[in-house]
Design a protein around this motif. Sequence first.
Motif, PDB file in Angstrom:
ATOM      1  N   THR A 186       0.740  -1.277  -0.120  1.00  0.00           N
ATOM      2  CA  THR A 186      -0.113  -0.051   0.021  1.00  0.00           C
ATOM      3  C   THR A 186       0.899   1.455  -0.086  1.00  0.00           C
ATOM      4  O   THR A 186       0.322   2.533  -0.383  1.00  0.00           O
ATOM      5  CB  THR A 186      -0.959  -0.053   1.327  1.00  0.00           C
ATOM      6  OG1 THR A 186      -0.227   0.406   2.540  1.00  0.00           O
ATOM      7  CG2 THR A 186      -1.701  -1.288   1.426  1.00  0.00           C
ATOM      8  N   GLY A 187       2.234   1.278   0.516  1.00  0.00           N
ATOM      9  CA  GLY A 187       2.880   2.553   0.591  1.00  0.00           C
ATOM     10  C   GLY A 187       2.646   3.343   1.762  1.00  0.00           C
ATOM     11  O   GLY A 187       3.392   4.249   1.900  1.00  0.00           O
TER      12      GLY A 187
ATOM     13  N   LEU B 132      -0.788  -1.513  14.565  1.00  0.00           N
ATOM     14  CA  LEU B 132       0.034  -1.073  13.609  1.00  0.00           C
ATOM     15  C   LEU B 132      -0.460  -1.745  12.103  1.00  0.00           C
ATOM     16  O   LEU B 132      -0.600  -1.198  10.983  1.00  0.00           O
ATOM     17  CB  LEU B 132       1.521  -1.816  13.514  1.00  0.00           C
ATOM     18  CG  LEU B 132       2.522  -1.543  12.609  1.00  0.00           C
ATOM     19  CD1 LEU B 132       2.572  -0.101  12.312  1.00  0.00           C
ATOM     20  CD2 LEU B 132       3.802  -2.175  12.767  1.00  0.00           C
ATOM     21  N   ALA B 133      -1.255  -2.781  12.196  1.00  0.00           N
ATOM     22  CA  ALA B 133      -1.747  -3.415  11.060  1.00  0.00           C
ATOM     23  C   ALA B 133      -2.841  -2.586  10.371  1.00  0.00           C
ATOM     24  O   ALA B 133      -3.141  -2.358   9.257  1.00  0.00           O
ATOM     25  CB  ALA B 133      -2.436  -4.710  11.480  1.00  0.00           C
ATOM     26  N   ARG B 134      -3.848  -2.158  11.280  1.00  0.00           N
ATOM     27  CA  ARG B 134      -4.943  -1.136  11.020  1.00  0.00           C
ATOM     28  C   ARG B 134      -4.290   0.334  10.214  1.00  0.00           C
ATOM     29  O   ARG B 134      -4.899   0.802   9.390  1.00  0.00           O
ATOM     30  CB  ARG B 134      -5.746  -0.733  12.030  1.00  0.00           C
ATOM     31  CG  ARG B 134      -6.479  -1.864  12.481  1.00  0.00           C
ATOM     32  CD  ARG B 134      -7.645  -1.767  13.291  1.00  0.00           C
ATOM     33  NE  ARG B 134      -8.476  -2.852  13.816  1.00  0.00           N
ATOM     34  CZ  ARG B 134      -9.318  -3.763  13.027  1.00  0.00           C
ATOM     35  NH1 ARG B 134      -9.344  -3.274  11.692  1.00  0.00           N
ATOM     36  NH2 ARG B 134      -9.943  -4.695  13.336  1.00  0.00           N
ATOM     37  N   GLU B 135      -3.087   0.799  10.857  1.00  0.00           N
ATOM     38  CA  GLU B 135      -2.583   1.952  10.196  1.00  0.00           C
ATOM     39  C   GLU B 135      -2.102   1.716   8.795  1.00  0.00           C
ATOM     40  O   GLU B 135      -2.152   2.511   7.871  1.00  0.00           O
ATOM     41  CB  GLU B 135      -1.482   2.381  11.271  1.00  0.00           C
ATOM     42  CG  GLU B 135      -0.946   3.856  10.780  1.00  0.00           C
ATOM     43  CD  GLU B 135       0.131   4.496  11.936  1.00  0.00           C
ATOM     44  OE1 GLU B 135       1.212   5.140  11.404  1.00  0.00           O
ATOM     45  OE2 GLU B 135      -0.097   4.459  12.916  1.00  0.00           O
TER      46      GLU B 135
ATOM     47  N   GLY C 127      -5.430  -0.737   7.232  1.00  0.00           N
ATOM     48  CA  GLY C 127      -6.975  -0.717   7.305  1.00  0.00           C
ATOM     49  C   GLY C 127      -7.450  -1.784   7.758  1.00  0.00           C
ATOM     50  O   GLY C 127      -8.940  -1.886   7.963  1.00  0.00           O
ATOM     51  N   SER C 128      -6.947  -2.788   8.184  1.00  0.00           N
ATOM     52  CA  SER C 128      -7.426  -4.238   8.642  1.00  0.00           C
ATOM     53  C   SER C 128      -6.284  -4.864   9.273  1.00  0.00           C
ATOM     54  O   SER C 128      -5.063  -4.632   9.391  1.00  0.00           O
ATOM     55  CB  SER C 128      -7.663  -4.860   7.202  1.00  0.00           C
ATOM     56  OG  SER C 128      -8.062  -6.206   7.731  1.00  0.00           O
TER      57      SER C 128
ATOM     58  N   GLY D 143       0.723 -12.379   5.317  1.00  0.00           N
ATOM     59  CA  GLY D 143       1.533 -12.755   4.020  1.00  0.00           C
ATOM     60  C   GLY D 143       1.928 -11.311   3.453  1.00  0.00           C
ATOM     61  O   GLY D 143       2.751 -11.263   2.297  1.00  0.00           O
ATOM     62  N   GLU D 144       1.472 -10.175   4.094  1.00  0.00           N
ATOM     63  CA  GLU D 144       1.844  -8.927   3.432  1.00  0.00           C
ATOM     64  C   GLU D 144       3.237  -8.470   3.877  1.00  0.00           C
ATOM     65  O   GLU D 144       3.900  -9.146   4.787  1.00  0.00           O
ATOM     66  CB  GLU D 144       0.791  -7.920   3.977  1.00  0.00           C
ATOM     67  CG  GLU D 144      -0.296  -7.649   3.568  1.00  0.00           C
ATOM     68  CD  GLU D 144      -0.773  -7.182   2.296  1.00  0.00           C
ATOM     69  OE1 GLU D 144       0.276  -6.853   1.792  1.00  0.00           O
ATOM     70  OE2 GLU D 144      -1.996  -7.305   1.551  1.00  0.00           O
ATOM     71  N   GLN D 145       3.748  -7.559   3.053  1.00  0.00           N
ATOM     72  CA  GLN D 145       5.045  -7.453   3.572  1.00  0.00           C
ATOM     73  C   GLN D 145       5.296  -6.007   3.986  1.00  0.00           C
ATOM     74  O   GLN D 145       4.539  -5.170   3.658  1.00  0.00           O
ATOM     75  CB  GLN D 145       6.210  -7.630   2.193  1.00  0.00           C
ATOM     76  CG  GLN D 145       6.190  -9.135   1.810  1.00  0.00           C
ATOM     77  CD  GLN D 145       7.132  -9.521   0.796  1.00  0.00           C
ATOM     78  OE1 GLN D 145       7.579  -8.574   0.290  1.00  0.00           O
ATOM     79  NE2 GLN D 145       7.824 -10.453   0.798  1.00  0.00           N
TER      80      GLN D 145
END
Length: 192
Positions: free
Chosen positions: A83-84, A126-129, A132-133, A138-140
């Motif tokens: 997402t950047g 931190l995940a929500r920031e 947004g979820s 698996g995200e990097q």
Amino acid sequence: MGRIRLLLVLVLSAALVFGATAFWRFWFLLPYPVAVDCQGKEIDVETVRQWEEREARRTGALGICGIAGWTIGTEQQIVSVSTGRKGMARIMKVYGSMELAGQGELVCGRYGLPVEGDFCVITEGLARELYGSSQVLGEQVRAGKHRMTVAGVTRGKEKILLMPMEEGVIRQLAVEVKGRSQARERVERMME
């Protein structure tokens, strides 16, 4: 009247046996974590590895089930690769079991294993920031030069990223030992 008395004796005997067994299991068999503040003791990752090897050679003489050592650094910028989006979080470097490092219950995923390489566990805040979820397995993410795959998300609004620690000084230590009986003394013996 005799049958009632016999039944009462049997029930009380069974309760005593069950209670004693439960106490024995709780006090001598169930894993129990002992937390140690290592500030100023110059304990590093290599020292903890040596403790693990020494315990393995003694085939579990001290009853150690697991060890985790960690240090919490200052806030650092974390970037989501997909997402950047950017956010600030404290980096918690952990040697050993991340689960013992005390960051709480997992919302999703798992704590990961050091042999898996470049992975991390992040808090829900931190995940929500960044995404947004909290469903971000698996995200990097990138923290400085490190690029890591999210293996798990823990409950909590604070912003923390846990990553494996391969070297460096340990500030906090948690040792999980078999049973509560003399747990702190066994950990202190290990640290000698």
